[in-house]
Design a protein around this motif. Structure first.
Motif, mmCIF file in Angstrom:
data_model
loop_
_atom_site.group_PDB
_atom_site.id
_atom_site.type_symbol
_atom_site.label_atom_id
_atom_site.label_comp_id
_atom_site.label_asym_id
_atom_site.label_seq_id
_atom_site.Cartn_x
_atom_site.Cartn_y
_atom_site.Cartn_z
ATOM 1 N N PRO A 48 -51.047 43.306 19.372
ATOM 2 C CA PRO A 48 -52.294 43.995 19.044
ATOM 3 C C PRO A 48 -53.131 44.335 20.276
ATOM 4 C CG PRO A 48 -52.395 41.670 18.410
ATOM 5 C CD PRO A 48 -50.987 41.959 18.815
ATOM 6 N N GLU A 49 -52.924 43.615 21.367
ATOM 7 C CA GLU A 49 -53.659 43.909 22.599
ATOM 8 C C GLU A 49 -53.309 45.291 23.151
ATOM 9 O OE1 GLU A 49 -52.873 39.433 22.416
ATOM 10 O OE2 GLU A 49 -51.697 41.256 22.064
ATOM 11 N N TRP A 50 -52.170 45.837 22.774
ATOM 12 C CA TRP A 50 -51.727 47.137 23.263
ATOM 13 C C TRP A 50 -52.078 48.263 22.303
ATOM 14 C CZ3 TRP A 50 -46.169 45.770 25.380
ATOM 15 C CH2 TRP A 50 -46.317 44.916 26.483
ATOM 16 N N GLY A 51 -52.760 47.941 21.200
ATOM 17 C CA GLY A 51 -53.196 48.956 20.251
ATOM 18 C C GLY A 51 -53.019 48.476 18.827
ATOM 19 N N ASP A 52 -53.784 49.045 17.926
ATOM 20 C CA ASP A 52 -53.744 48.653 16.522
ATOM 21 C C ASP A 52 -52.358 48.925 15.940
ATOM 22 O OD1 ASP A 52 -54.852 47.708 14.107
ATOM 23 O OD2 ASP A 52 -55.199 49.778 13.434
ATOM 24 N N GLY A 53 -51.718 47.889 15.445
ATOM 25 C CA GLY A 53 -50.413 48.025 14.812
ATOM 26 C C GLY A 53 -49.232 48.137 15.766
ATOM 27 N N VAL A 54 -49.444 47.967 17.081
ATOM 28 C CA VAL A 54 -48.336 48.090 18.034
ATOM 29 C C VAL A 54 -47.389 46.904 17.896
ATOM 30 C CG1 VAL A 54 -47.695 48.110 20.491
ATOM 31 C CG2 VAL A 54 -49.626 49.484 19.691
ATOM 32 N N VAL A 55 -46.098 47.227 17.784
ATOM 33 C CA VAL A 55 -45.031 46.233 17.693
ATOM 34 C C VAL A 55 -43.960 46.641 18.700
ATOM 35 C CG1 VAL A 55 -43.214 45.286 16.207
ATOM 36 C CG2 VAL A 55 -45.472 45.770 15.258
ATOM 37 N N VAL A 56 -43.451 45.671 19.459
ATOM 38 C CA VAL A 56 -42.339 45.958 20.362
ATOM 39 C C VAL A 56 -41.091 45.288 19.821
ATOM 40 C CG1 VAL A 56 -43.803 46.218 22.406
ATOM 41 C CG2 VAL A 56 -42.773 44.006 21.915
ATOM 42 N N ILE A 57 -39.950 45.883 20.111
ATOM 43 C CA ILE A 57 -38.670 45.299 19.731
ATOM 44 C C ILE A 57 -38.102 44.613 20.960
ATOM 45 C CG2 ILE A 57 -36.332 45.722 18.880
ATOM 46 C CD1 ILE A 57 -37.463 48.313 17.588
ATOM 47 N N VAL A 58 -37.848 43.321 20.823
ATOM 48 C CA VAL A 58 -37.268 42.528 21.901
ATOM 49 C C VAL A 58 -35.818 42.262 21.527
ATOM 50 C CG1 VAL A 58 -37.409 40.343 23.167
ATOM 51 C CG2 VAL A 58 -39.506 41.478 22.395
ATOM 52 N N THR A 59 -34.904 42.432 22.479
ATOM 53 C CA THR A 59 -33.495 42.252 22.209
ATOM 54 C C THR A 59 -32.870 41.143 23.044
ATOM 55 O OG1 THR A 59 -31.371 43.422 22.030
ATOM 56 C CG2 THR A 59 -32.715 43.950 23.937
ATOM 57 N N GLU A 60 -31.818 40.632 22.524
ATOM 58 C CA GLU A 60 -30.974 39.723 23.275
ATOM 59 C C GLU A 60 -30.301 40.550 24.375
ATOM 60 O OE1 GLU A 60 -27.247 36.776 22.147
ATOM 61 O OE2 GLU A 60 -27.788 38.389 20.778
ATOM 62 N N MET A 61 -30.138 39.975 25.560
ATOM 63 C CA MET A 61 -29.480 40.689 26.652
ATOM 64 C C MET A 61 -27.967 40.569 26.528
ATOM 65 S SD MET A 61 -31.633 39.747 30.084
ATOM 66 C CE MET A 61 -32.468 38.210 29.686
ATOM 67 N N SER A 62 -27.278 41.598 26.977
ATOM 68 C CA SER A 62 -25.826 41.493 27.114
ATOM 69 C C SER A 62 -25.545 40.545 28.279
ATOM 70 C CB SER A 62 -25.219 42.868 27.412
ATOM 71 O OG SER A 62 -25.610 43.296 28.706
ATOM 72 N N GLY A 63 -24.323 40.126 28.414
ATOM 73 C CA GLY A 63 -23.956 39.270 29.540
ATOM 74 C C GLY A 63 -24.243 39.940 30.870
ATOM 75 N N VAL A 64 -23.944 41.233 30.967
ATOM 76 C CA VAL A 64 -24.166 41.976 32.207
ATOM 77 C C VAL A 64 -25.663 42.062 32.520
ATOM 78 C CG1 VAL A 64 -23.925 44.247 33.303
ATOM 79 C CG2 VAL A 64 -22.036 43.297 31.981
ATOM 80 N N ALA A 65 -26.477 42.357 31.517
ATOM 81 C CA ALA A 65 -27.922 42.462 31.725
ATOM 82 C C ALA A 65 -28.512 41.117 32.140
ATOM 83 C CB ALA A 65 -28.603 42.973 30.461
ATOM 84 N N ARG A 66 -28.022 40.049 31.540
ATOM 85 C CA ARG A 66 -28.528 38.719 31.897
ATOM 86 C C ARG A 66 -28.128 38.363 33.319
ATOM 87 N NH1 ARG A 66 -28.696 33.473 28.000
ATOM 88 N NH2 ARG A 66 -29.501 32.038 29.539
ATOM 89 N N ASP A 67 -26.898 38.691 33.718
ATOM 90 C CA ASP A 67 -26.467 38.463 35.103
ATOM 91 C C ASP A 67 -27.397 39.186 36.077
ATOM 92 O OD1 ASP A 67 -24.304 36.984 34.185
ATOM 93 O OD2 ASP A 67 -22.836 38.583 34.538
ATOM 94 N N ALA A 68 -27.711 40.446 35.783
ATOM 95 C CA ALA A 68 -28.578 41.238 36.658
ATOM 96 C C ALA A 68 -29.983 40.640 36.729
ATOM 97 C CB ALA A 68 -28.646 42.687 36.165
ATOM 98 N N TYR A 69 -30.487 40.177 35.594
ATOM 99 C CA TYR A 69 -31.818 39.565 35.562
ATOM 100 C C TYR A 69 -31.858 38.330 36.456
ATOM 101 C CZ TYR A 69 -35.868 36.966 34.006
ATOM 102 O OH TYR A 69 -37.028 36.248 33.998
#
Length: 140
Positions: free
Chosen positions: A26-47
């Motif tokens: 809600p801090e980013w606007g009324d009704g704002v929702v973000v989608i958070v995803t699990e990382m792939s193995g490659v994305a997690r390695d990069a992180y």
């Protein structure tokens, strides 16, 4: 139930099945929702490689990098990129904490996550909870 085998491997591995969670911000606007995803193995390695060996990295940088790696749109395309780091760091800590917490939970990155997973996998294989409480869904 589909058993993983050489015959079913291609079909099972063809599509990524990454968990997602909708997080209200809600801090980013009324009704704002973000989608958070699990990382792939490659994305997690990069992180993890990005901060390997670094000490005393500000939490806002770590959180911004985590959001870049895990916040997606409805089609699964990343919403943020490296150019958004400073803008994300300027956001309120409550919003950053809420989204980063969801990302850490989905990706098993919370403290003691490995120990908790091992403990949960050692639970009784019968599936019986041992209590009279009704089962609850993860989505509740």
């Amino acid at each position: 139930m589909q058993i993983f085998s050489k015959e079913t491997k291609a079909a099972i591995l063809a599509a990524a099945r990454l968990k997602t969670e909708s997080v209200p911000v809600p801090e980013w606007g009324d009704g704002v929702v973000v989608i958070v995803t699990e990382m792939s193995g490659v994305a997690r390695d990069a992180y993890y490689a990005k901060h390997k060996g670094e000490k005393d990295v500000p939490i806002s940088i770590v959180q911004a990098d985590l959001l870049i790696s895990t916040v997606v749109d409805e089609s699964g395309t990343p919403v943020f990129d490296e150019s958004d780091v400073e803008t994300l760091r300027a956001q309120g800590s409550a919003a950053l904490d809420r989204v980063a917490d969801a990302a850490m939970r989905l990706n098993g990155m919370r403290p003691n996550a490995v120990e908790e997973a091992a403990k949960n996998s050692a639970a009784a294989p019968s599936g019986d909870s041992g209590s009279n409480s009704p089962a609850t869904s993860e989505s509740q």
